[in-house]
Design a protein around this motif. Sequence first.
Motif, PDB file in Angstrom:
ATOM      1  N   PRO A  36     -15.439  78.621 -39.701  1.00 15.12           N
ATOM      2  CA  PRO A  36     -15.341  77.293 -39.061  1.00 15.12           C
ATOM      3  C   PRO A  36     -16.635  76.493 -39.229  1.00 15.12           C
ATOM      4  N   ILE A  37     -16.893  76.042 -40.441  1.00 15.46           N
ATOM      5  CA  ILE A  37     -18.156  75.361 -40.734  1.00 15.46           C
ATOM      6  C   ILE A  37     -18.010  73.852 -40.857  1.00 15.46           C
ATOM      7  N   MET A  38     -16.793  73.347 -40.764  1.00 14.32           N
ATOM      8  CA  MET A  38     -16.580  71.912 -40.967  1.00 14.32           C
ATOM      9  C   MET A  38     -17.017  71.106 -39.746  1.00 14.32           C
ATOM     10  N   PRO A  39     -17.819  70.056 -39.944  1.00 16.21           N
ATOM     11  CA  PRO A  39     -18.232  69.210 -38.820  1.00 16.21           C
ATOM     12  C   PRO A  39     -17.090  68.303 -38.370  1.00 16.21           C
ATOM     13  N   VAL A  40     -17.244  67.680 -37.223  1.00 13.96           N
ATOM     14  CA  VAL A  40     -16.232  66.751 -36.712  1.00 13.96           C
ATOM     15  C   VAL A  40     -16.354  65.444 -37.490  1.00 13.96           C
ATOM     16  N   MET A  41     -15.430  65.218 -38.399  1.00  7.62           N
ATOM     17  CA  MET A  41     -15.539  64.072 -39.295  1.00  7.62           C
ATOM     18  C   MET A  41     -15.252  62.742 -38.611  1.00  7.62           C
ATOM     19  N   THR A  42     -14.526  62.759 -37.500  1.00  5.02           N
ATOM     20  CA  THR A  42     -14.265  61.506 -36.792  1.00  5.02           C
ATOM     21  C   THR A  42     -15.527  60.962 -36.135  1.00  5.02           C
ATOM     22  N   LYS A  43     -16.586  61.788 -36.080  1.00  2.00           N
ATOM     23  CA  LYS A  43     -17.866  61.319 -35.559  1.00  2.00           C
ATOM     24  C   LYS A  43     -18.771  60.833 -36.682  1.00  2.00           C
ATOM     25  N   PRO A  54     -12.826  54.996 -38.076  1.00  2.00           N
ATOM     26  CA  PRO A  54     -11.380  55.241 -38.067  1.00  2.00           C
ATOM     27  C   PRO A  54     -10.707  54.799 -39.363  1.00  2.00           C
ATOM     28  N   ALA A  55     -11.151  53.673 -39.924  1.00  2.00           N
ATOM     29  CA  ALA A  55     -10.563  53.197 -41.176  1.00  2.00           C
ATOM     30  C   ALA A  55     -10.803  54.202 -42.296  1.00  2.00           C
ATOM     31  N   GLN A  56     -11.996  54.770 -42.336  1.00  2.00           N
ATOM     32  CA  GLN A  56     -12.308  55.759 -43.361  1.00  2.00           C
ATOM     33  C   GLN A  56     -11.514  57.043 -43.143  1.00  2.00           C
ATOM     34  N   VAL A  57     -11.399  57.460 -41.884  1.00  2.00           N
ATOM     35  CA  VAL A  57     -10.652  58.680 -41.560  1.00  2.00           C
ATOM     36  C   VAL A  57      -9.202  58.561 -42.025  1.00  2.00           C
ATOM     37  N   TRP A  58      -8.559  57.453 -41.676  1.00  2.00           N
ATOM     38  CA  TRP A  58      -7.143  57.305 -42.014  1.00  2.00           C
ATOM     39  C   TRP A  58      -6.918  57.086 -43.507  1.00  2.00           C
ATOM     40  N   SER A  59      -7.885  56.487 -44.176  1.00  2.00           N
ATOM     41  CA  SER A  59      -7.736  56.339 -45.626  1.00  2.00           C
ATOM     42  C   SER A  59      -7.864  57.698 -46.317  1.00  2.00           C
ATOM     43  N   VAL A  60      -8.732  58.572 -45.790  1.00  2.00           N
ATOM     44  CA  VAL A  60      -8.844  59.926 -46.337  1.00  2.00           C
ATOM     45  C   VAL A  60      -7.544  60.688 -46.122  1.00  2.00           C
ATOM     46  N   ILE A  61      -6.949  60.530 -44.943  1.00  2.00           N
ATOM     47  CA  ILE A  61      -5.672  61.196 -44.660  1.00  2.00           C
ATOM     48  C   ILE A  61      -4.604  60.732 -45.651  1.00  2.00           C
ATOM     49  N   ALA A  62      -4.580  59.435 -45.927  1.00  2.00           N
ATOM     50  CA  ALA A  62      -3.613  58.910 -46.899  1.00  2.00           C
ATOM     51  C   ALA A  62      -3.849  59.522 -48.276  1.00  2.00           C
ATOM     52  N   PHE A  63      -5.117  59.624 -48.661  1.00  2.00           N
ATOM     53  CA  PHE A  63      -5.445  60.214 -49.961  1.00  2.00           C
ATOM     54  C   PHE A  63      -4.993  61.667 -50.029  1.00  2.00           C
ATOM     55  N   LEU A  64      -5.240  62.426 -48.963  1.00  2.00           N
ATOM     56  CA  LEU A  64      -4.848  63.837 -48.952  1.00  2.00           C
ATOM     57  C   LEU A  64      -3.326  63.985 -48.956  1.00  2.00           C
ATOM     58  N   GLU A  65      -2.632  63.111 -48.246  1.00  2.00           N
ATOM     59  CA  GLU A  65      -1.164  63.158 -48.264  1.00  2.00           C
ATOM     60  C   GLU A  65      -0.632  62.918 -49.674  1.00  2.00           C
ATOM     61  N   SER A  66      -1.334  62.085 -50.427  1.00  2.00           N
ATOM     62  CA  SER A  66      -0.870  61.746 -51.778  1.00  2.00           C
ATOM     63  C   SER A  66      -0.989  62.914 -52.749  1.00  2.00           C
ATOM     64  N   ILE A 126      -4.497  52.732 -37.801  1.00  2.00           N
ATOM     65  CA  ILE A 126      -5.920  52.415 -37.674  1.00  2.00           C
ATOM     66  C   ILE A 126      -6.135  51.582 -36.421  1.00  2.00           C
ATOM     67  N   PRO A 127      -6.942  52.055 -35.471  1.00  2.00           N
ATOM     68  CA  PRO A 127      -7.171  51.312 -34.226  1.00  2.00           C
ATOM     69  C   PRO A 127      -7.624  49.884 -34.498  1.00  2.00           C
ATOM     70  N   ALA A 128      -7.167  48.973 -33.658  1.00  2.00           N
ATOM     71  CA  ALA A 128      -7.509  47.559 -33.833  1.00  2.00           C
ATOM     72  C   ALA A 128      -9.001  47.321 -33.706  1.00  2.00           C
ATOM     73  N   THR A 129      -9.699  48.206 -32.982  1.00  2.00           N
ATOM     74  CA  THR A 129     -11.141  48.041 -32.780  1.00  2.00           C
ATOM     75  C   THR A 129     -11.941  48.584 -33.947  1.00  2.00           C
ATOM     76  N   SER A 130     -11.236  49.230 -34.894  1.00  2.00           N
ATOM     77  CA  SER A 130     -11.932  49.821 -36.034  1.00  2.00           C
ATOM     78  C   SER A 130     -12.428  48.752 -36.977  1.00  2.00           C
ATOM     79  N   SER A 131     -13.486  49.098 -37.703  1.00  2.00           N
ATOM     80  CA  SER A 131     -13.949  48.219 -38.767  1.00  2.00           C
ATOM     81  C   SER A 131     -12.824  48.058 -39.767  1.00  2.00           C
ATOM     82  N   THR A 132     -12.618  46.862 -40.268  1.00  2.00           N
ATOM     83  CA  THR A 132     -11.504  46.611 -41.177  1.00  2.00           C
ATOM     84  C   THR A 132     -11.859  46.850 -42.623  1.00  2.00           C
TER      85      THR A 132
END
Length: 269
Positions: free
Chosen positions: A119-126, A130-142, A154-160
């Motif tokens: 278990p060496i992976m850091p908490v990437m959401t920190k 949020p925009a980067q996190v969800w774009s990575v998820i989309a890439f991995l799903e692909s 993507i939360p509305a408060t996230s950087s666009t």
Amino acid sequence: MWATNLKVVGIVLGTLALYTLIANKIPQVQSEVPQTLTLGANVTPEQLVAAGEKVFNGIGGCTTCHGLGTRAPNLLTDEKGTGPIGARCGKREAGKSCKQYLYESLDNPTAYVVTGYQPIMPVMTKQLSPAQVWSVIAFLESQGGTVDVTASDIPATSSTSTTSTTAGGGGGGGSGGFAGGSADPKAIIQAAGCLACHKLDGQGQVIAPDLTHVGSRRDAESIRKKILDPASSIAKGYEKLAGIMPKTFGTMMNAAQLEALVQYLGAHK
């Protein structure tokens, strides 16, 4: 008099010509201008995947461990006969969709650890927006699956926007950085996920060297260099972990944060 002046001019021109010749022999490195992809309400799956690929291969530091087949599971290629991550993510945990599982993996990496890995992976959401996190998820799903990430995730408060930082540097510069740009070293350490591998003042893991007394074995310059270029030196006894520490911290912290962190760690004698 004229002869002397001409001699001086000749020496100056000769010197300039020599330095010009030497300069032209040195390989020139051109830093790419960071490219920004706006993730608006009408963002397409293709745009999300493209943005996620840049984060995965760049600022996210994902390739430091994933893809080697030793430190973390392969994500873009087959993993022990189960296919790439997009083909298997929906089967990892009962009742969780691929999208839910991938988000959990980034937000709470220790919730589900694949057998055979630490278990060496850091908490990437920190570490990522949020925009980067969800774009990575989309890439991995692909990668062998179906992309169902949308702008509504993507939360509305996230950087666009999500920026691909390709140029190296000492402390990134600018006003961004971990923890909203805070120069509080404890906040930086928490946001960067350092304690996922290192122990400091009684907190964290012992996967990587204990930092409690790091200032007694490294000076400020050595600490700074280690943060910016993790491969510059490897602590004795941790050779097998070489390459795990992300190479992107230099682009993820601003200069003030880097110096605050260096001074804080250096004071731990």
